[in-house]
Design a protein around this motif. Structure first.
Motif, PDB file in Angstrom:
ATOM      1  N   THR A  89       0.824  -1.215   0.000  1.00 48.43           N
ATOM      2  CA  THR A  89       0.000   0.000   0.000  1.00 48.43           C
ATOM      3  C   THR A  89       0.855   1.260   0.000  1.00 48.43           C
ATOM      4  OG1 THR A  89      -0.182   0.226   2.418  1.00 48.43           O
ATOM      5  CG2 THR A  89      -1.816  -1.184   1.309  1.00 48.43           C
ATOM      6  N   ARG A  90       2.158   1.109   0.261  1.00 50.72           N
ATOM      7  CA  ARG A  90       3.086   2.242   0.277  1.00 50.72           C
ATOM      8  C   ARG A  90       4.226   1.939  -0.698  1.00 50.72           C
ATOM      9  NH1 ARG A  90       2.120   1.466   5.939  1.00 50.72           N
ATOM     10  NH2 ARG A  90       4.115   0.425   6.231  1.00 50.72           N
ATOM     11  N   PRO A  91       3.996   2.105  -1.975  1.00 53.14           N
ATOM     12  CA  PRO A  91       5.023   1.730  -2.961  1.00 53.14           C
ATOM     13  C   PRO A  91       6.365   2.405  -2.684  1.00 53.14           C
ATOM     14  CG  PRO A  91       2.964   2.308  -4.053  1.00 53.14           C
ATOM     15  CD  PRO A  91       2.808   2.666  -2.601  1.00 53.14           C
ATOM     16  N   ASN A  92       7.413   1.640  -2.917  1.00 49.80           N
ATOM     17  CA  ASN A  92       8.780   2.120  -2.759  1.00 49.80           C
ATOM     18  C   ASN A  92       9.463   1.915  -4.103  1.00 49.80           C
ATOM     19  OD1 ASN A  92      11.601   2.207  -2.292  1.00 49.80           O
ATOM     20  ND2 ASN A  92      11.328   1.634  -0.158  1.00 49.80           N
ATOM     21  N   PRO A  93       9.947   2.981  -4.732  1.00 52.98           N
ATOM     22  CA  PRO A  93      10.528   2.824  -6.074  1.00 52.98           C
ATOM     23  C   PRO A  93      11.764   1.933  -6.106  1.00 52.98           C
ATOM     24  CG  PRO A  93      10.976   5.012  -5.210  1.00 52.98           C
ATOM     25  CD  PRO A  93      10.033   4.355  -4.241  1.00 52.98           C
ATOM     26  N   ASN A  94      12.384   1.700  -4.949  1.00 50.22           N
ATOM     27  CA  ASN A  94      13.610   0.912  -4.906  1.00 50.22           C
ATOM     28  C   ASN A  94      13.422  -0.494  -4.347  1.00 50.22           C
ATOM     29  OD1 ASN A  94      15.249   3.111  -5.850  1.00 50.22           O
ATOM     30  ND2 ASN A  94      14.900   4.022  -3.844  1.00 50.22           N
ATOM     31  N   MET A  95      12.227  -0.805  -3.864  1.00 50.35           N
ATOM     32  CA  MET A  95      11.987  -2.117  -3.244  1.00 50.35           C
ATOM     33  C   MET A  95      10.624  -2.644  -3.653  1.00 50.35           C
ATOM     34  SD  MET A  95      14.511  -3.217  -1.252  1.00 50.35           S
ATOM     35  CE  MET A  95      13.541  -4.637  -0.979  1.00 50.35           C
ATOM     36  N   ASN A  96      10.593  -3.896  -4.035  1.00 46.53           N
ATOM     37  CA  ASN A  96       9.351  -4.591  -4.325  1.00 46.53           C
ATOM     38  C   ASN A  96       9.516  -6.032  -3.845  1.00 46.53           C
ATOM     39  OD1 ASN A  96       6.804  -5.226  -5.269  1.00 46.53           O
ATOM     40  ND2 ASN A  96       7.491  -5.545  -7.375  1.00 46.53           N
ATOM     41  N   PRO A  97       9.574  -6.220  -2.517  1.00 45.04           N
ATOM     42  CA  PRO A  97       9.898  -7.550  -2.001  1.00 45.04           C
ATOM     43  C   PRO A  97       8.766  -8.547  -2.210  1.00 45.04           C
ATOM     44  CG  PRO A  97       9.256  -6.120  -0.202  1.00 45.04           C
ATOM     45  CD  PRO A  97       9.303  -5.270  -1.442  1.00 45.04           C
ATOM     46  N   GLY A  98       9.148  -9.786  -2.347  1.00 48.24           N
ATOM     47  CA  GLY A  98       8.184 -10.869  -2.452  1.00 48.24           C
ATOM     48  C   GLY A  98       8.338 -11.814  -1.273  1.00 48.24           C
ATOM     49  N   ILE A  99       7.409 -12.717  -1.170  1.00 45.29           N
ATOM     50  CA  ILE A  99       7.452 -13.723  -0.118  1.00 45.29           C
ATOM     51  C   ILE A  99       8.077 -14.991  -0.700  1.00 45.29           C
ATOM     52  CG2 ILE A  99       6.063 -15.177   1.406  1.00 45.29           C
ATOM     53  CD1 ILE A  99       4.006 -12.865   1.474  1.00 45.29           C
ATOM     54  N   GLU A 100       9.017 -15.543   0.035  1.00 48.57           N
ATOM     55  CA  GLU A 100       9.674 -16.777  -0.396  1.00 48.57           C
ATOM     56  C   GLU A 100       9.459 -17.860   0.648  1.00 48.57           C
ATOM     57  OE1 GLU A 100      13.738 -16.283  -1.531  1.00 48.57           O
ATOM     58  OE2 GLU A 100      13.341 -14.393  -2.571  1.00 48.57           O
ATOM     59  N   HIS A 101       9.455 -19.102   0.197  1.00 52.68           N
ATOM     60  CA  HIS A 101       9.384 -20.241   1.110  1.00 52.68           C
ATOM     61  C   HIS A 101      10.804 -20.720   1.358  1.00 52.68           C
ATOM     62  CE1 HIS A 101       5.023 -20.708   1.340  1.00 52.68           C
ATOM     63  NE2 HIS A 101       5.052 -20.162   0.131  1.00 52.68           N
ATOM     64  N   ALA A 102      11.239 -20.647   2.603  1.00 51.43           N
ATOM     65  CA  ALA A 102      12.609 -21.001   2.974  1.00 51.43           C
ATOM     66  C   ALA A 102      12.729 -22.492   3.276  1.00 51.43           C
ATOM     67  CB  ALA A 102      13.031 -20.181   4.190  1.00 51.43           C
ATOM     68  N   PRO A 103      13.905 -23.076   3.074  1.00 47.98           N
ATOM     69  CA  PRO A 103      14.090 -24.506   3.333  1.00 47.98           C
ATOM     70  C   PRO A 103      13.976 -24.877   4.814  1.00 47.98           C
ATOM     71  CG  PRO A 103      16.147 -23.488   2.601  1.00 47.98           C
ATOM     72  CD  PRO A 103      15.082 -22.460   2.477  1.00 47.98           C
ATOM     73  N   TRP A 104      13.976 -23.908   5.700  1.00 45.90           N
ATOM     74  CA  TRP A 104      13.826 -24.193   7.138  1.00 45.90           C
ATOM     75  C   TRP A 104      12.365 -24.127   7.582  1.00 45.90           C
ATOM     76  CZ3 TRP A 104      16.842 -20.185   5.237  1.00 45.90           C
ATOM     77  CH2 TRP A 104      16.310 -18.904   5.338  1.00 45.90           C
ATOM     78  N   ASN A 105      11.436 -24.335   6.628  1.00 52.35           N
ATOM     79  CA  ASN A 105       9.993 -24.375   6.880  1.00 52.35           C
ATOM     80  C   ASN A 105       9.473 -23.035   7.400  1.00 52.35           C
ATOM     81  OD1 ASN A 105       7.486 -25.609   6.759  1.00 52.35           O
ATOM     82  ND2 ASN A 105       7.608 -26.386   8.853  1.00 52.35           N
ATOM     83  N   ALA A 106       9.722 -22.024   6.597  1.00 47.72           N
ATOM     84  CA  ALA A 106       9.286 -20.672   6.947  1.00 47.72           C
ATOM     85  C   ALA A 106       8.966 -19.898   5.681  1.00 47.72           C
ATOM     86  CB  ALA A 106      10.376 -19.949   7.739  1.00 47.72           C
ATOM     87  N   LYS A 107       8.187 -18.845   5.859  1.00 45.06           N
ATOM     88  CA  LYS A 107       7.965 -17.870   4.799  1.00 45.06           C
ATOM     89  C   LYS A 107       8.792 -16.645   5.172  1.00 45.06           C
ATOM     90  CE  LYS A 107       3.382 -18.003   5.097  1.00 45.06           C
ATOM     91  NZ  LYS A 107       1.966 -17.714   4.817  1.00 45.06           N
ATOM     92  N   THR A 108       9.499 -16.090   4.190  1.00 42.91           N
ATOM     93  CA  THR A 108      10.348 -14.936   4.455  1.00 42.91           C
ATOM     94  C   THR A 108      10.069 -13.809   3.476  1.00 42.91           C
ATOM     95  OG1 THR A 108      12.149 -15.695   3.037  1.00 42.91           O
ATOM     96  CG2 THR A 108      12.212 -16.400   5.354  1.00 42.91           C
ATOM     97  N   LEU A 109      10.363 -12.615   3.932  1.00 43.42           N
ATOM     98  CA  LEU A 109      10.296 -11.419   3.105  1.00 43.42           C
ATOM     99  C   LEU A 109      11.537 -10.619   3.471  1.00 43.42           C
ATOM    100  CD1 LEU A 109       7.279  -9.144   2.453  1.00 43.42           C
ATOM    101  CD2 LEU A 109       9.396  -8.146   3.267  1.00 43.42           C
ATOM    102  N   GLU A 110      12.378 -10.331   2.487  1.00 41.01           N
ATOM    103  CA  GLU A 110      13.622  -9.616   2.769  1.00 41.01           C
ATOM    104  C   GLU A 110      13.616  -8.253   2.105  1.00 41.01           C
ATOM    105  OE1 GLU A 110      18.332 -10.287   2.017  1.00 41.01           O
ATOM    106  OE2 GLU A 110      17.237 -11.901   3.021  1.00 41.01           O
TER     107      GLU A 110
END
Length: 121
Positions: free
Chosen positions: A84-105
């Motif tokens: 809802t707050r666009p950032n021209p330098n960042m558009n992070p996505g959600i990833e599924h990590a191998p340690w059984n987690a969802k991450t956003l960096e």
């Protein structure tokens, strides 16, 4: 004896850029700021919920390009909020990590990274 949660320090080089990224985009609040004089570098504490960071413009306080692993209970809610707050330098996505987690960096304008981690256990 009881240990408390650590407070990560991030090296920043521009106060206004740091404030725009951490406060206006990520939703942190400035708790306090310190300067030895009006022209001295700033040192400040920001927080959101239980997450607390120190941001420093002081040379030698810490290394630019650091990374913090931050636990979160709903990474999808954070993703929706950031959308809802666009950032021209960042558009992070959600990833599924191998340690059984969802991450956003995300990466701040100074190369510091925050990995928001939601455990799926």
């Amino acid at each position: 004896m009881k240990l408390s949660a650590p407070i990560p320090l991030f090296r920043v080089f521009d106060y206004e850029l740091a404030k725009a990224f951490y406060c206006h985009w990520l939703g942190f609040t400035i708790d306090w700021e310190h300067r030895f004089s009006p022209t001295a570098p700033r040192y400040l504490q920001i927080s959101r919920d239980a997450a607390v960071f120190h941001l420093t413009e002081h040379y030698g306080d810490c290394t630019p390009g650091s990374k913090v692993f931050l636990h979160i209970d709903d990474v999808e809610a954070l993703h929706a909020e950031l959308s809802t707050r666009p950032n021209p330098n960042m558009n992070p996505g959600i990833e599924h990590a191998p340690w059984n987690a969802k991450t956003l960096e995300v990466t701040d304008p100074f190369g510091n990274r925050i990995c928001f981690n939601q455990s799926l256990e």
